[in-house]
Design an enzyme around this catalytic site. Structure first.
Site, PDB file in Angstrom:
ATOM      1  N   HIS A  82     103.043 -42.352-135.371  1.00 14.12           N
ATOM      2  CA  HIS A  82     102.576 -42.919-134.115  1.00 14.12           C
ATOM      3  C   HIS A  82     101.757 -41.881-133.377  1.00 14.12           C
ATOM      4  CE1 HIS A  82     102.690 -45.480-130.552  1.00 14.12           C
ATOM      5  NE2 HIS A  82     102.800 -44.356-129.855  1.00 14.12           N
ATOM      6  N   ARG A 168     105.865 -51.408-115.346  1.00 14.23           N
ATOM      7  CA  ARG A 168     105.440 -50.022-115.094  1.00 14.23           C
ATOM      8  C   ARG A 168     103.945 -49.955-114.811  1.00 14.23           C
ATOM      9  NH1 ARG A 168     106.900 -47.256-120.330  1.00 14.23           N
ATOM     10  NH2 ARG A 168     105.788 -45.506-119.412  1.00 14.23           N
TER      11      ARG A 168
HETATM   12  N1  URA Z   1     102.549 -45.981-125.168  1.00 17.12           N
HETATM   13  C1  URA Z   1     103.677 -46.721-125.185  1.00 17.12           C
HETATM   14  O1  URA Z   1     103.936 -47.435-126.134  1.00 17.12           O
HETATM   15  N2  URA Z   1     104.485 -46.664-124.124  1.00 17.12           N
HETATM   16  C2  URA Z   1     104.228 -45.907-123.050  1.00 17.12           C
HETATM   17  O2  URA Z   1     105.032 -45.891-122.126  1.00 17.12           O
HETATM   18  C3  URA Z   1     103.064 -45.139-123.039  1.00 17.12           C
HETATM   19  C4  URA Z   1     102.253 -45.200-124.127  1.00 17.12           C
END
Ligand code: URA
Ligand code: CA
Length: 441
Positions: A82, A168
């Site tokens: 990732h 968020r």
């Molecule tokens: N990428 C994500 O998957 N989550 C986050 O909070 C920030 C970046």
């Protein structure tokens, strides 16, 4: 248990118990906690922080909030990777087939991109016929048969993150390390891999602008891995300028294919090989990272990586001939040269501005509903440190629409700084964090 008490405890700097965190995640996903209370808790976390234990508990509660993938039908240690996101960052398309070609199954679930350019899924969709949306059953079958699959995250995976991330995003609580770590790691854990390699970006094109912050985020994510018993390594790499020379979906696929065919040897290749080496290392396929590097280099040089990409494309319904003939990828109607306005040295190629310029050309989205134009984007001809003469080509813009072209050119030019002196050299990779600790290079 009452949500108000949990908010008050965190607001006052307390440490939440596992039960309190489970309660919050479970009840919020079930719709029994209103957004305003969840928002208040997120803001309290933003200011008061969370311990490693709280972060790991939040990650686990989120990971098991929906469906999870059981990769046990695939023999061996399955590995995932990732990237925390950057510009011109196409490492997955290079490294996933290389690692699979070295005998380690790669099972990757990926998101769509919001922001400058598309995510890996959008890039893959520029390959004619390619279907990133496989059922979990087919995902597992393809990993088993081919050794690698890259698919879009299914709707039922980690519903807690979908809800919390959306909240968020509109409450000013995205940029917090524990919240980012739990968001990223919950999805990785739910997707089932035994070992995970993370590429944490530092610089203008990344969530973490400073190298120090990037190391702290890397440490948070490795801590979660240790806590849940998965092997995690996180490299911290530079995102002050785009990683690859191409920014835009089909253009990035083309560049990734050229790397796999052994035709390019720039930063994108270097970071990809390093990630691949760590993937082999965390999967236990080699004793040292140096051995891993030799293995992925061999897979690249022998063409086995390119062959594996063909097999993956074909298994996911795409036209594998693109690997031999990249002219089968969509391409914009018009190519415009952007030229240097003065002599000097490139001292900055701001990843954020260049990403924005590509988005203005149609390579990325403004809202989730926007369509992406796969053929457009930017191909850089220079990198930071290069000498340029006035009138020399800096980049090519691949254009289908003229409406935002001037704005894209202005945004690009603002991000490209040409100075009198060669700039100080910046490392491509700052170091790595593993369960053994931080190693700075
Ligand atoms: N990428 C994500 O998957 N989550 C986050 O909070 C920030 C970046
Ligand atoms: Ca070429």
């Amino acid at each position: 248990m009452r949500m108000l008490d949990i908010i008050l405890k965190k607001r006052n700097g307390g440490e939440l118990t596992s039960d309190e965190i489970d309660f919050f995640v479970h009840e919020y996903v079930a719709g029994r906690i209103p957004d305003y209370q969840a928002s208040a808790l997120l803001m309290a976390i933003y200011f008061q922080g969370m311990t490693s234990r709280e972060t790991a508990d939040l990650t686990l509660a989120m990971a098991y909030s929906g469906e999870t993938v059981d990769l046990s039908p695939v023999p061996g240690i399955k590995v995932d990777k990732h990237s925390t996101g950057g510009v011109g960052d196409t490492t997955t398309l290079i490294v996933a087939p290389l690692v699979a070609a070295c005998g380690v199954p790669v099972a990757k679930m990926s998101g769509r991109g919001l922001g400058h350019t598309g995510g890996t899924i959008d890039k893959l969709e520029s390959i004619p016929g390619f279907n990133p949306f496989q059922s979990i059953r087919d995902f597992i079958r393809i990993v088993k048969e081919v050794g690698v699959a890259v698919v879009g995250q299914t709707e039922s995976l980690v519903p807690a993150d979908k809800k919390l991330y959306a909240l968020r995003d509109v409450t000013g609580t995205v940029e917090h390390k524990s919240l980012i770590a739990s968001s990223v790691m919950s999805k990785k854990i739910a997707a089932g891999a035994d070992a995970i390699v993370l590429d944490v970006k530092a610089g203008s094109g990344a969530f973490m602008r400073s190298v120090e912050d990037a190391f702290e985020l890397a440490q948070e994510m490795v801590n979660v891995g240790v806590y849940v018993g998965r092997r995690v390594a996180a490299i911290v790499s530079d995102m002050s300028q785009p990683l690859g020379m191409a920014i835009g979906n089909a253009l990035e696929v083309r560049e990734a294919i050229e790397v796999l065919r052994g035709e390019r040897s720039e930063a994108l290749k270097e970071v990809s090989l390093l990630l691949g080496a760590y993937m082999l290392y965390v999967a236990g396929r080699c004793q040292t990272v140096e051995q891993g590097l030799e293995m992925v280099e061999e897979a690249l040089a022998s063409g086995r990586g390119a062959q594996k990409l063909k097999e993956m494309i074909s298994a996911q319904g795409g036209d594998e001939r693109v690997v031999d003939d990249t002219s089968l990828l969509p391409v914009a109607d018009e190519v415009i040269s952007i030229r240097a306005q003065r002599d000097g040295y490139i001292s900055g190629m701001d990843a954020y501005s260049i990403g924005q310029a590509a988005r203005l050309l149609g390579a990325g989205r403004n809202t989730k509903e926007d369509a992406i134009d796969h053929g457009v984007g930017i191909v850089l001809h220079k990198r930071v440190g290069d000498k340029v003469e006035k009138g020399e080509m800096l980049a090519e813009f691949y254009v289908n629409r003229e409406d935002a072209l001037q704005e894209a050119i202005d945004t690009f030019n603002k991000g490209v700084i040409i100075g009198e002196q060669p700039p100080q050299h910046k490392p491509l990779v700052y170091g790595v964090v593993t369960h053994e600790g931080i190693e700075r290079w």
